[in-house]
Design a protein around this motif. Structure first.
Motif, PDB file in Angstrom:
ATOM      1  N   LEU A   1       0.830  -1.199   0.000  1.00 49.74           N
ATOM      2  CA  LEU A   1       0.000   0.000   0.000  1.00 49.74           C
ATOM      3  C   LEU A   1       0.866   1.252   0.000  1.00 49.74           C
ATOM      4  O   LEU A   1       0.595   2.212  -0.735  1.00 49.74           O
ATOM      5  CB  LEU A   1      -0.921   0.000   1.219  1.00 49.74           C
ATOM      6  N   ALA A   2       1.931   1.247   0.810  1.00 57.47           N
ATOM      7  CA  ALA A   2       2.830   2.404   0.847  1.00 57.47           C
ATOM      8  C   ALA A   2       3.497   2.612  -0.514  1.00 57.47           C
ATOM      9  O   ALA A   2       3.601   3.746  -0.999  1.00 57.47           O
ATOM     10  CB  ALA A   2       3.889   2.206   1.927  1.00 57.47           C
ATOM     11  N   LEU A   3       3.940   1.523  -1.139  1.00 59.82           N
ATOM     12  CA  LEU A   3       4.563   1.633  -2.466  1.00 59.82           C
ATOM     13  C   LEU A   3       3.562   2.124  -3.506  1.00 59.82           C
ATOM     14  O   LEU A   3       3.906   2.896  -4.397  1.00 59.82           O
ATOM     15  CB  LEU A   3       5.138   0.282  -2.881  1.00 59.82           C
ATOM     16  N   GLY A   4       2.317   1.660  -3.395  1.00 61.13           N
ATOM     17  CA  GLY A   4       1.289   2.111  -4.333  1.00 61.13           C
ATOM     18  C   GLY A   4       0.994   3.592  -4.194  1.00 61.13           C
ATOM     19  O   GLY A   4       0.808   4.295  -5.192  1.00 61.13           O
ATOM     20  N   ILE A   5       0.964   4.078  -2.953  1.00 55.55           N
ATOM     21  CA  ILE A   5       0.715   5.509  -2.734  1.00 55.55           C
ATOM     22  C   ILE A   5       1.852   6.340  -3.305  1.00 55.55           C
ATOM     23  O   ILE A   5       1.626   7.372  -3.947  1.00 55.55           O
ATOM     24  CB  ILE A   5       0.539   5.783  -1.217  1.00 55.55           C
ATOM     25  N   VAL A   6       3.088   5.888  -3.089  1.00 54.95           N
ATOM     26  CA  VAL A   6       4.239   6.610  -3.640  1.00 54.95           C
ATOM     27  C   VAL A   6       4.204   6.588  -5.161  1.00 54.95           C
ATOM     28  O   VAL A   6       4.542   7.579  -5.818  1.00 54.95           O
ATOM     29  CB  VAL A   6       5.555   6.005  -3.111  1.00 54.95           C
ATOM     30  N   ALA A   7       3.784   5.455  -5.736  1.00 52.35           N
ATOM     31  CA  ALA A   7       3.704   5.356  -7.197  1.00 52.35           C
ATOM     32  C   ALA A   7       2.676   6.331  -7.762  1.00 52.35           C
ATOM     33  O   ALA A   7       2.873   6.906  -8.835  1.00 52.35           O
ATOM     34  CB  ALA A   7       3.364   3.925  -7.607  1.00 52.35           C
TER      35      ALA A   7
END
Length: 205
Positions: free
Chosen positions: A141-147
């Motif tokens: 989820l954190a990686l998706g938000i950064v993406a």
């Protein structure tokens, strides 16, 4: 009997132990607190230390071993001092971590307070949103938000804060559910206090 009665009297006199005393009483927690304090102290004095610029490259001094050429931890593949990069990077990590935690605590606590106090449909809607966020793996989820937001330190801070909001929200909601039905809250309602006044003046403290 006197030996037994003396601790009881001291406990009664001291009252409930403070959170700091409870923290120090746990050896593992005390060790973690000491390590964290040492890291914070070292980071605070980093600008005063005689360290080279962590961003200056020197290909002639690349990949030096620890202690070689005056570099305590050696250098990286671009010749940058690893100790300087470690300390200055730790400053950024602590700043981002604390800021993200404060944002998550503030937003999550507001959601938990509102859901636990209001109950009914408001509680159900807010908690379903929290459950939706928690349904995704933490790191993904954190990686998706950064993406979605794009690279950058500020966007990473937002991502860390968002994925931590549900933990604060659920914990605060559980506490608020118990407090919102206590006698002092009923007394505040009978006195004519508004819902925000009760929530922030009676339940939140």
């Amino acid at each position: 009997m006197a030996a037994i009665a003396e601790p009881a009297g001291s406990v009664a006199g001291s009252g409930r132990p403070s959170p700091f005393r409870l923290l120090v009483a746990n050896r593992l927690s005390a060790l973690g607190l000491a390590v964290l304090a040492a890291i914070v102290a070292l980071v605070l004095v980093t600008p005063l230390l005689p360290l080279p610029d962590p961003d200056v490259t020197d290909p002639a001094r690349r990949l030096l071993t620890p202690g070689e050429g005056g570099h305590l931890l050696g250098t990286d593949h671009l010749g940058r001092d690893l100790l300087a990069r470690l300390l200055w990077g730790t400053r950024v990590s602590i700043l981002v971590g604390l800021s993200a935690t404060l944002i998550a605590a503030l937003v999550g606590s507001l959601i938990g307070l509102t859901a636990g106090y209001a109950g009914g449909r408001t509680d159900s809607a807010l908690m379903r949103g929290i459950d939706l966020v928690m349904a995704f793996p933490y790191i993904l989820l954190a990686l998706g938000i950064v993406a979605v937001l794009g690279p950058g330190l500020l966007n990473a801070l937002y991502a860390i804060a968002i994925v931590n909001i549900p933990f604060f929200a659920r914990n605060i909601r559980g506490i608020t559910l118990g407090l919102s039905r206590r006698e002092f809250v009923d007394a505040a309602r009978l006195s004519g206090a508004s819902h925000p006044a009760i929530l922030f003046g009676e339940v939140l403290p």
